[in-house]
Structures are given as structure tokens and as C-alpha cells.
Scaffold this motif. Structure first.
Motif, short mmCIF file in Angstrom:
data_model
loop_
_atom_site.label_atom_id
_atom_site.label_comp_id
_atom_site.label_asym_id
_atom_site.label_seq_id
_atom_site.Cartn_x
_atom_site.Cartn_y
_atom_site.Cartn_z
N LYS A 1 5.90 6.55 -8.32
CA LYS A 1 6.49 5.33 -7.76
C LYS A 1 7.98 5.29 -8.03
O LYS A 1 8.78 4.96 -7.16
CB LYS A 1 5.82 4.08 -8.36
CG LYS A 1 4.39 3.89 -7.95
CD LYS A 1 3.81 2.67 -8.60
CE LYS A 1 2.33 2.57 -8.37
NZ LYS A 1 1.75 1.41 -9.05
N ARG A 2 8.37 5.65 -9.26
CA ARG A 2 9.79 5.67 -9.61
C ARG A 2 10.55 6.68 -8.76
O ARG A 2 11.65 6.42 -8.31
CB ARG A 2 9.97 6.01 -11.10
CG ARG A 2 9.58 4.89 -12.02
CD ARG A 2 9.92 5.27 -13.44
NE ARG A 2 9.34 4.33 -14.37
CZ ARG A 2 8.76 4.67 -15.50
NH1 ARG A 2 8.64 5.94 -15.84
NH2 ARG A 2 8.27 3.76 -16.31
N GLU A 3 9.93 7.83 -8.56
CA GLU A 3 10.57 8.89 -7.78
C GLU A 3 10.77 8.46 -6.33
O GLU A 3 11.84 8.67 -5.75
CB GLU A 3 9.71 10.16 -7.83
CG GLU A 3 10.33 11.36 -7.16
CD GLU A 3 9.43 12.57 -7.27
OE1 GLU A 3 9.25 13.24 -6.23
OE2 GLU A 3 8.92 12.84 -8.38
N SER A 4 9.76 7.83 -5.74
CA SER A 4 9.89 7.39 -4.35
C SER A 4 10.91 6.27 -4.22
O SER A 4 11.66 6.22 -3.24
CB SER A 4 8.55 6.96 -3.78
OG SER A 4 8.02 5.88 -4.48
N MET A 5 10.99 5.37 -5.22
CA MET A 5 12.01 4.32 -5.20
C MET A 5 13.41 4.92 -5.31
O MET A 5 14.34 4.49 -4.63
CB MET A 5 11.77 3.31 -6.33
CG MET A 5 10.62 2.38 -6.06
SD MET A 5 10.20 1.30 -7.44
CE MET A 5 11.72 0.47 -7.77
N LYS A 6 13.55 5.95 -6.15
CA LYS A 6 14.84 6.62 -6.32
C LYS A 6 15.26 7.30 -5.02
O LYS A 6 16.42 7.19 -4.60
CB LYS A 6 14.72 7.65 -7.44
CG LYS A 6 16.00 8.35 -7.79
CD LYS A 6 15.77 9.31 -8.94
CE LYS A 6 17.02 10.10 -9.26
NZ LYS A 6 16.78 11.09 -10.31
N ARG A 7 14.32 7.98 -4.35
CA ARG A 7 14.61 8.65 -3.09
C ARG A 7 15.02 7.64 -2.02
O ARG A 7 15.97 7.86 -1.25
CB ARG A 7 13.37 9.42 -2.62
CG ARG A 7 13.71 10.70 -1.92
CD ARG A 7 12.50 11.53 -1.54
NE ARG A 7 11.60 11.82 -2.63
CZ ARG A 7 10.31 11.47 -2.66
NH1 ARG A 7 9.77 10.84 -1.64
NH2 ARG A 7 9.54 11.77 -3.69
N ALA B 1 0.83 -1.21 0.00
CA ALA B 1 0.00 0.00 0.00
C ALA B 1 0.86 1.25 0.00
O ALA B 1 0.51 2.25 -0.64
CB ALA B 1 -0.92 0.00 1.21
N TYR B 2 1.98 1.22 0.70
CA TYR B 2 2.87 2.39 0.76
C TYR B 2 3.56 2.62 -0.58
O TYR B 2 3.97 3.73 -0.88
CB TYR B 2 3.91 2.23 1.87
CG TYR B 2 3.29 2.30 3.24
CD1 TYR B 2 2.98 3.52 3.82
CD2 TYR B 2 2.99 1.14 3.95
CE1 TYR B 2 2.41 3.60 5.06
CE2 TYR B 2 2.42 1.21 5.20
CZ TYR B 2 2.13 2.44 5.75
OH TYR B 2 1.55 2.51 6.99
N HIS B 3 3.68 1.57 -1.38
CA HIS B 3 4.29 1.70 -2.70
C HIS B 3 3.27 2.18 -3.72
O HIS B 3 3.58 3.01 -4.57
CB HIS B 3 4.86 0.34 -3.13
CG HIS B 3 5.52 0.37 -4.47
ND1 HIS B 3 4.87 -0.02 -5.61
CD2 HIS B 3 6.75 0.78 -4.85
CE1 HIS B 3 5.68 0.13 -6.64
NE2 HIS B 3 6.83 0.61 -6.21
#
Length: 161
Positions: free
Chosen positions: A138-144, A21-23
Motif C-alpha cells: 500500500k505504501r509503495e503504490s501511494m508513493k508511486r 478496493a483499489y487501495h
């Protein structure tokens, strides 16, 4: 001789949580709700046999229901076992439900269960008022997340040397 009082475990005991859910969603706010369960469902939850994947909460006629929650049948029950995928009612105050109705009617908001836990012996669900993420979010949060891991790794190396 003094009488010993039983100690009550007030700590929350986590049964399961919805990490995906957080993803997939941006959680705007969280709230706690009680859940109406059958006896075998409670026993199965105490064994940790539940799955929140693909579950969601829906408001119908002024009541909140949890759809898609899978609680495995209790292993020691005989004939009186529960349906694992049944719709379960959530317990919230009327003011909370009215506020949630207003929020979920806005564009893109959903009620997503984040975790199930026991608080003072009662099963609780933590609901999140969430907005779905786009692919680039999603990509941005994975990158961070990857950048913070890299920074922590470098700090650890610097401390060790």
C-alpha cells in the motif's frame, strides 16, 4: 409523417464504486455479473443510494452471493420496502462460477465488488478477483501515485512558462 423510434441509452450509468478496493487489494481480473433485485431496490439504485464499502461476494453451493451491500430503502415506498443489508444473488454462467471457485480456493484471492452500474437498463456489478495488499504494498503504490502527480505537476509548470 415518419414515426420516431425511441433512442435507447446504451451508455453505462454508474451508480456507485468501491474506490477503497483499489487501495486495499490488487485486482487480478474483472468480470461483469447481473444482480437479482427487488423493485424498490432498483428504484433506490436509480437514485444512486447504494454503498459498496465492506461488501464481498461469496460462492456457496454453486451460486454467487453478494454480502454487505447496502441499498438504502426507497423513499417513496410505503409498506413493501426491502431490507437494506440483505444478501443478493449474482447472475453468472456456470463455467464462470466453476473457474472462480478454483481461483478463490487459491491462497489469498477474494471476490470484491468494484462498482454497480446500469447497462441497457439492467443493474450490473463489476466483480474483481483480488488479492489483499500488505502494508508495504500500500505504501509503495501511494508513493508511486505521488511521484506521478509530481511529474505531471512539473510538466504542467514547464508548459506554462
Amino acid at each position: 409523417m415518419t414515426k420516431k423510434t425511441p433512442t435507447v441509452n446504451t451508455a453505462n450509468r454508474l451508480v456507485c464504486q468501491n474506490k477503497k478496493a483499489y487501495h486495499d487489494y490488487e485486482i487480478m481480473e474483472k468480470l461483469e455479473a447481473g444482480i437479482v433485485l427487488l423493485g424498490t431496490e432498483v428504484k433506490s439504485l436509480r437514485e444512486g443510494r447504494a454503498n459498496l464499502k465492506d461488501s464481498y461476494a461469496k460462492i456457496t453451493r454453486g451460486e454467487v452471493f453478494l454480502h454487505g451491500l447496502h441499498i438504502s430503502p426507497y423513499s417513496h415506498a410505503s409498506y413493501d420496502n426491502h431490507d437494506p443489508e440483505r444478501v443478493r444473488k449474482l447472475l453468472l454462467h456456470n463455467t464462470e462460477i466453476k473457474r472462480l471457485v478454483g481461483k478463490t480456493q487459491e491462497r489469498g484471492f477474494s471476490l470484491i465488488p468494484l462498482k454497480i452500474y446500469f447497462s441497457q437498463g439492467r443493474a450490473k456489478v463489476e466483480l474483481g478477483l483480488a488479492r489483499g495488499k500488505k502494508l508495504y504494498d500500500k505504501r509503495e503504490s501511494m508513493k508511486r501515485k505521488e511521484e506521478t502527480r509530481e511529474m505531471d505537476r512539473l510538466r504542467k509548470q514547464r508548459r506554462e512558462s
